[in-house]
Design a protein around this motif. Structure first.
Motif, PDB file in Angstrom:
ATOM      1  N   UNK A  50      13.381  -7.674  41.058  1.00 41.81           N
ATOM      2  CA  UNK A  50      12.973  -8.905  41.739  1.00 41.81           C
ATOM      3  C   UNK A  50      12.295  -9.857  40.777  1.00 41.81           C
ATOM      4  N   UNK A  51      11.527  -9.333  39.823  1.00 40.50           N
ATOM      5  CA  UNK A  51      10.836 -10.196  38.862  1.00 40.50           C
ATOM      6  C   UNK A  51      11.833 -10.823  37.884  1.00 40.50           C
ATOM      7  N   UNK A  52      12.820 -10.023  37.444  1.00 41.41           N
ATOM      8  CA  UNK A  52      13.847 -10.563  36.555  1.00 41.41           C
ATOM      9  C   UNK A  52      14.613 -11.687  37.240  1.00 41.41           C
ATOM     10  N   UNK A  53      14.948 -11.502  38.531  1.00 41.64           N
ATOM     11  CA  UNK A  53      15.669 -12.549  39.258  1.00 41.64           C
ATOM     12  C   UNK A  53      14.840 -13.825  39.355  1.00 41.64           C
ATOM     13  N   UNK A  54      13.561 -13.685  39.657  1.00 40.97           N
ATOM     14  CA  UNK A  54      12.687 -14.862  39.755  1.00 40.97           C
ATOM     15  C   UNK A  54      12.575 -15.564  38.407  1.00 40.97           C
ATOM     16  N   UNK A  59      13.979 -20.075  34.745  1.00 37.18           N
ATOM     17  CA  UNK A  59      14.622 -20.549  33.508  1.00 37.18           C
ATOM     18  C   UNK A  59      15.735 -21.541  33.818  1.00 37.18           C
ATOM     19  N   UNK A  60      16.547 -21.275  34.851  1.00 38.27           N
ATOM     20  CA  UNK A  60      17.617 -22.196  35.232  1.00 38.27           C
ATOM     21  C   UNK A  60      17.051 -23.513  35.739  1.00 38.27           C
ATOM     22  N   UNK A  61      15.960 -23.440  36.524  1.00 40.68           N
ATOM     23  CA  UNK A  61      15.336 -24.660  37.032  1.00 40.68           C
ATOM     24  C   UNK A  61      14.764 -25.495  35.890  1.00 40.68           C
ATOM     25  N   UNK A  62      14.141 -24.847  34.910  1.00 45.06           N
ATOM     26  CA  UNK A  62      13.605 -25.580  33.757  1.00 45.06           C
ATOM     27  C   UNK A  62      14.717 -26.255  32.963  1.00 45.06           C
TER      28      UNK A  62
END
Length: 101
Positions: A50-54, A59-62
């Motif tokens: 779950x942490x890796x997904x978040x 990273x994609x949002x940035x």
């Protein structure tokens, strides 16, 4: 023999190592291939999924925010424009409106 080791294990990590070693021994004895990717460093089990997904979403949002800022500052490279078009798909905003300050 496996029962003896499992009864003597003190925690879940040790039990996991015992079971992995047993599975590896069985696979080697029957000639089956076993992927050990991530086991050598133990990193795959230390970071929860779950942490890796978040973190991937952040990273994609940035990256998207960075490209939107580039577009807004006048960068009209095809890759930037394509990213902006995808970002504004389904929203009633034209690219000329998105680039204005």
């Amino acid at each position: 023999m496996l029962v003896t080791y499992l009864e003597a294990s003190r925690d879940l990590c040790e039990t996991d190592s015992i079971l992995f070693g047993a599975a590896l021994a069985v696979c080697r004895s029957i000639g089956a291939k076993l992927s050990t990717a991530g086991r050598a460093t133990g990193q795959s089990s230390t970071i929860p999924a779950w942490r890796r997904r978040i973190e991937e979403r952040i990273a994609k949002a940035r990256a998207l925010i960075g490209r939107l800022i580039c577009f807004r500052s006048g960068n009209n490279r095809p890759r930037i424009v394509r990213t902006v078009r995808i970002a504004f798909t389904g929203i009633n905003v034209s690219l000329s409106q998105a680039g204005k300050n």
